[in-house]
Design a protein around this motif. Structure first.
Motif, PDB file in Angstrom:
ATOM      1  N   PRO A  37       0.811  -1.233   0.000  1.00  0.00           N
ATOM      2  CA  PRO A  37       0.000   0.000   0.000  1.00  0.00           C
ATOM      3  C   PRO A  37       0.840   1.277   0.000  1.00  0.00           C
ATOM      4  O   PRO A  37       0.444   2.274  -0.608  1.00  0.00           O
ATOM      5  CB  PRO A  37      -0.828  -0.109   1.280  1.00  0.00           C
ATOM      6  N   VAL A  38       1.997   1.249   0.645  1.00  0.00           N
ATOM      7  CA  VAL A  38       2.882   2.421   0.631  1.00  0.00           C
ATOM      8  C   VAL A  38       3.396   2.670  -0.780  1.00  0.00           C
ATOM      9  O   VAL A  38       3.409   3.819  -1.248  1.00  0.00           O
ATOM     10  CB  VAL A  38       4.061   2.231   1.617  1.00  0.00           C
ATOM     11  N   PHE A  39       3.807   1.619  -1.475  1.00  0.00           N
ATOM     12  CA  PHE A  39       4.274   1.772  -2.853  1.00  0.00           C
ATOM     13  C   PHE A  39       3.152   2.264  -3.761  1.00  0.00           C
ATOM     14  O   PHE A  39       3.373   3.094  -4.647  1.00  0.00           O
ATOM     15  CB  PHE A  39       4.845   0.462  -3.383  1.00  0.00           C
ATOM     16  N   ILE A  40       1.948   1.749  -3.561  1.00  0.00           N
ATOM     17  CA  ILE A  40       0.809   2.191  -4.360  1.00  0.00           C
ATOM     18  C   ILE A  40       0.517   3.663  -4.089  1.00  0.00           C
ATOM     19  O   ILE A  40       0.264   4.443  -5.013  1.00  0.00           O
ATOM     20  CB  ILE A  40      -0.423   1.308  -4.071  1.00  0.00           C
ATOM     21  N   TYR A  41       0.580   4.058  -2.835  1.00  0.00           N
ATOM     22  CA  TYR A  41       0.337   5.458  -2.478  1.00  0.00           C
ATOM     23  C   TYR A  41       1.390   6.370  -3.100  1.00  0.00           C
ATOM     24  O   TYR A  41       1.052   7.404  -3.684  1.00  0.00           O
ATOM     25  CB  TYR A  41       0.335   5.617  -0.959  1.00  0.00           C
ATOM     26  N   LEU A  42       2.653   5.999  -3.000  1.00  0.00           N
ATOM     27  CA  LEU A  42       3.722   6.833  -3.557  1.00  0.00           C
ATOM     28  C   LEU A  42       3.656   6.908  -5.078  1.00  0.00           C
ATOM     29  O   LEU A  42       3.869   7.981  -5.659  1.00  0.00           O
ATOM     30  CB  LEU A  42       5.083   6.311  -3.104  1.00  0.00           C
TER      31      LEU A  42
END
Length: 98
Positions: A37-42
């Motif tokens: 989710p962090v990679f998707i958000y970034l």
């Protein structure tokens, strides 16, 4: 300085085969649940605009709501790291045979 890392790596690779595979699966699932989710958000922040519903923590709320809401696309993202590890192992095995 990194002796703890070396000891952890040696312990991990010295595990019996079944425990090694279970640990690998667990680490990959944890990465799918928490890191993806962090990679998707970034990626969305860079390529698109800021997240419409708020910040990263609201994305986590929507993420877990989607996971437990039965959407298959969320589960595909969770399984992604394990699928990537499995594909890399398969390619390595094929290249060793050549």
């Amino acid at each position: 300085m990194f002796t703890w890392f070396v000891r952890a790596r040696d312990w991990y690779f010295a595990l019996p085969r079944l425990q090694f595979e279970a640990m690998t699966f667990g680490i990959a699932l944890a990465a799918g649940f928490l890191v993806m989710p962090v990679f998707i958000y970034l990626a969305g922040l860079i390529a698109l605009k800021p997240y419409q519903n708020g910040g990263m923590f609201s994305l986590y709320y929507d993420w877990f709501a989607g996971l437990f809401g039965g959407h298959s696309s969320y589960w595909i993202v969770v399984i992604g790291p394990f699928a990537f590890i499995t594909l890399a192992r398969l390619c390595r095995g094929i290249l060793r045979k050549l």
